[in-house]
Design a protein around this motif. Structure first.
Motif, short mmCIF file in Angstrom:
data_model
loop_
_atom_site.label_atom_id
_atom_site.label_comp_id
_atom_site.label_asym_id
_atom_site.label_seq_id
_atom_site.Cartn_x
_atom_site.Cartn_y
_atom_site.Cartn_z
N LEU A 156 0.84 -1.21 0.00
CA LEU A 156 0.00 0.00 0.00
C LEU A 156 0.87 1.25 0.00
CD1 LEU A 156 -2.80 -0.85 2.61
CD2 LEU A 156 -3.18 -0.31 0.20
N ALA A 157 1.85 1.27 0.89
CA ALA A 157 2.73 2.44 0.99
C ALA A 157 3.53 2.64 -0.29
CB ALA A 157 3.66 2.29 2.19
N ALA A 158 3.99 1.54 -0.90
CA ALA A 158 4.75 1.65 -2.14
C ALA A 158 3.88 2.19 -3.27
CB ALA A 158 5.31 0.27 -2.52
N TYR A 207 1.82 -1.30 19.46
CA TYR A 207 2.12 -0.84 18.10
C TYR A 207 1.34 0.43 17.78
CZ TYR A 207 2.61 -1.19 12.97
OH TYR A 207 2.87 -0.95 11.63
N LEU A 208 0.08 0.48 18.21
CA LEU A 208 -0.76 1.65 17.88
C LEU A 208 -0.30 2.91 18.59
CD1 LEU A 208 -4.31 -0.01 18.09
CD2 LEU A 208 -3.16 0.80 16.03
N ASN A 209 0.13 2.77 19.85
CA ASN A 209 0.60 3.92 20.61
C ASN A 209 -0.45 5.04 20.63
OD1 ASN A 209 2.51 5.31 22.21
ND2 ASN A 209 3.29 6.42 20.44
N GLY A 210 -1.72 4.66 20.81
CA GLY A 210 -2.79 5.64 20.92
C GLY A 210 -3.41 6.07 19.61
N GLN A 211 -2.90 5.61 18.49
CA GLN A 211 -3.45 6.02 17.20
C GLN A 211 -4.71 5.24 16.86
OE1 GLN A 211 -0.82 7.28 14.03
NE2 GLN A 211 0.94 6.48 15.15
N ASP A 212 -5.57 5.84 16.08
CA ASP A 212 -6.83 5.23 15.67
C ASP A 212 -6.53 4.05 14.74
OD1 ASP A 212 -9.36 4.56 14.81
OD2 ASP A 212 -9.82 6.52 13.93
N PRO A 213 -6.98 2.84 15.09
CA PRO A 213 -6.70 1.70 14.21
C PRO A 213 -7.52 1.71 12.92
CG PRO A 213 -8.12 1.01 16.00
CD PRO A 213 -7.72 2.43 16.30
N ALA A 214 -8.53 2.55 12.85
CA ALA A 214 -9.42 2.55 11.68
C ALA A 214 -8.82 3.38 10.55
CB ALA A 214 -10.80 3.09 12.06
N GLN A 215 -7.73 2.88 10.00
CA GLN A 215 -7.08 3.49 8.83
C GLN A 215 -6.47 2.39 7.99
OE1 GLN A 215 -3.37 5.75 9.92
NE2 GLN A 215 -4.19 5.60 12.00
N LEU A 223 -10.40 -1.74 5.32
CA LEU A 223 -10.40 -0.35 4.87
C LEU A 223 -9.54 -0.07 3.63
CD1 LEU A 223 -10.15 1.41 8.34
CD2 LEU A 223 -12.16 1.28 6.88
N ALA A 224 -8.67 -0.97 3.24
CA ALA A 224 -7.74 -0.66 2.15
C ALA A 224 -8.37 -0.82 0.79
CB ALA A 224 -6.50 -1.54 2.25
N ASP A 225 -8.03 0.09 -0.11
CA ASP A 225 -8.34 -0.05 -1.53
C ASP A 225 -7.15 -0.75 -2.17
OD1 ASP A 225 -8.85 0.19 -4.23
OD2 ASP A 225 -8.74 2.38 -4.28
N LEU A 226 -7.37 -1.95 -2.69
CA LEU A 226 -6.29 -2.76 -3.23
C LEU A 226 -6.12 -2.60 -4.74
CD1 LEU A 226 -6.80 -6.07 -1.21
CD2 LEU A 226 -5.54 -4.01 -0.57
N THR A 227 -6.71 -1.58 -5.31
CA THR A 227 -6.60 -1.35 -6.75
C THR A 227 -5.13 -1.29 -7.18
OG1 THR A 227 -8.67 -0.11 -6.75
CG2 THR A 227 -7.20 0.23 -8.62
N GLY A 228 -4.81 -2.03 -8.23
CA GLY A 228 -3.46 -2.02 -8.76
C GLY A 228 -2.51 -2.97 -8.08
N PHE A 229 -2.99 -3.75 -7.11
CA PHE A 229 -2.12 -4.68 -6.39
C PHE A 229 -1.70 -5.84 -7.28
CE2 PHE A 229 -2.09 -2.55 -2.59
CZ PHE A 229 -1.81 -3.33 -1.46
N PRO A 230 -0.53 -6.41 -6.97
CA PRO A 230 -0.11 -7.63 -7.68
C PRO A 230 -0.87 -8.84 -7.12
CG PRO A 230 1.44 -7.12 -5.94
CD PRO A 230 0.45 -5.98 -5.96
N PRO A 231 -0.71 -10.01 -7.71
CA PRO A 231 -1.36 -11.21 -7.18
C PRO A 231 -0.98 -11.47 -5.72
CG PRO A 231 -0.57 -11.63 -9.39
CD PRO A 231 -0.02 -10.29 -8.99
N ILE A 232 -1.95 -11.99 -4.98
CA ILE A 232 -1.81 -12.23 -3.54
C ILE A 232 -2.08 -13.70 -3.25
CG2 ILE A 232 -2.68 -11.64 -1.24
CD1 ILE A 232 -3.72 -9.01 -2.47
N MET A 233 -1.29 -14.29 -2.36
CA MET A 233 -1.59 -15.60 -1.80
C MET A 233 -1.62 -15.49 -0.29
SD MET A 233 0.33 -19.29 -2.23
CE MET A 233 -0.64 -20.79 -2.03
N LEU A 234 -2.71 -15.95 0.33
CA LEU A 234 -2.88 -15.92 1.77
C LEU A 234 -3.07 -17.34 2.27
CD1 LEU A 234 -5.52 -13.05 1.77
CD2 LEU A 234 -3.08 -12.79 2.24
N GLN A 235 -2.19 -17.78 3.17
CA GLN A 235 -2.32 -19.11 3.76
C GLN A 235 -2.69 -18.96 5.23
OE1 GLN A 235 1.33 -21.33 2.91
NE2 GLN A 235 0.40 -22.10 1.03
N VAL A 236 -3.75 -19.64 5.65
CA VAL A 236 -4.27 -19.46 7.00
C VAL A 236 -4.94 -20.75 7.44
CG1 VAL A 236 -6.48 -18.53 6.19
CG2 VAL A 236 -5.62 -17.85 8.45
N GLY A 237 -4.98 -20.99 8.76
CA GLY A 237 -5.64 -22.16 9.31
C GLY A 237 -6.96 -21.80 9.95
N THR A 238 -7.80 -22.80 10.14
CA THR A 238 -9.12 -22.53 10.73
C THR A 238 -9.06 -22.39 12.25
OG1 THR A 238 -9.67 -24.89 10.90
CG2 THR A 238 -10.33 -23.74 8.88
#
Length: 310
Positions: A156-158, A207-215, A223-238
């Protein structure tokens, strides 16, 4: 799939040191480092300490000639624990199975360096690789837990900084929502052998140090707009509180017309691919992750992956 393997692992994790409980950060860091040091590093790699983007890092190379490409790896540890060494086993298995080097960044940790220090360090590392002439299309961002979240937020930052996108994003049980609003934060409360909701909120607050997490950079799953992102793979367990972080990010990727693989394995814990040699599902998952990396950067190591696809 072995139910006996998974039950034994669950019992082992329930007796592991606390990594998000009501103990001092120094004690959590020491316990986490001891626990992660029990994960064996495969022999088919070499390790070299380097500096990238102004931060210490470890370059992990395959023994013999490396294939073109770079895995830019971000370790886990709730943004306040860990180092390249605590994630070395999983990083090295990716290198060994792809034949591609990895660079694992020792980004700054909270509470000494809260948000957005970790993102800044990971972005600086990416800038440094690009400045060295490494092509963006030859780089895959990868990470586990908090580091999986950094793989997404660094992208996102890049993008927002106008940098070219990496070839892909690989997240192992990524942390993607500091609002902690996913249903699995409640439904998996006693199923998860490692974490509790209260413990995750405690380390999250460091990590937040008092900052609003809703960003977007703190809650990309919602909340993120992922427009233009490269392919993503997410591996997770139940069996993990963070299950819905991946589920919801995958939905946002679909809405943004981004290629996404949501790879869910039943009855396994947080960052289960790290448990290679302990549960069969870990070895299988790392094979799938390695294939994703090599497909994204256009290389293929001769051996297991080619044999299984022939």
């Amino acid at each position: 799939m072995s139910g006996e393997q998974r039950r034994a692992l669950d019992a082992r994790l329930r007796s592991a040191p606390q990594v998000s409980g009501p103990v001092p950060v120094k004690q959590m860091r020491e316990g986490f480092a001891r626990f992660m040091s029990t994960f064996p590093v495969p022999p088919g790699v070499t390790r070299t300490r380097v500096e990238v983007g102004g931060r210490p890092a470890v370059r992990v190379d395959p023994v013999g000639e490396a294939l073109p490409g770079t895995i830019l790896y971000f370790h886990g540890g709730s943004f306040s624990l860990g180092s390249p060494e605590t994630a070395m086993a999983l990083t090295a298995h990716l290198v060994e199975r792809t034949g591609v080097r990895a660079i694992s960044i020792d980004y700054r940790l909270a509470p000494e360096h809260p948000f957005p220090a970790a993102i800044d360090d990971c972005l600086a590392a990416y800038r440094a690789l690009l400045a060295e002439g490494v092509a963006a299309q030859s780089i895959v961002f990868a990470g586990d837990s908090a580091g999986g979240g950094l793989a997404v937020t660094t992208t996102l930052a890049a993008r927002d900084a106008g940098l070219p996108m990496p070839a892909g994003i690989l997240g192992f049980s990524p942390g993607l929502d500091h609002t902690r609003s996913g249903e699995s934060m409640t439904t998996k409360e006693r199923v998860d052998p490692l974490f509790t909701g209260d413990g995750m909120r405690r380390t999250g607050d460091l990590y937040l140090n008092g900052q609003d997490p809703a960003q977007p950079l703190l809650a990309p799953a919602v909340l993120a707009d992922l427009t233009g992102f490269p392919p993503i793979m997410l591996q997770v367990g139940t069996n993990e509180l963070l299950l819905d972080d991946s589920v919801r990010l995958a939905e946002r990727a679909r809405e943004a017309d981004v290629d996404v693989i949501l790879d869910i394995t039943a009855d396994v814990p947080h960052v289960f691919p790290a448990f290679i040699g302990v549960i069969d599902e870990a070895d299988e998952a790392v094979d799938r992750a390695a294939l994703f990396i090599t497909q994204r950067i256009g290389t293929r190591k001769l051996g297991t992956l080619d044999e299984t696809s022939s």
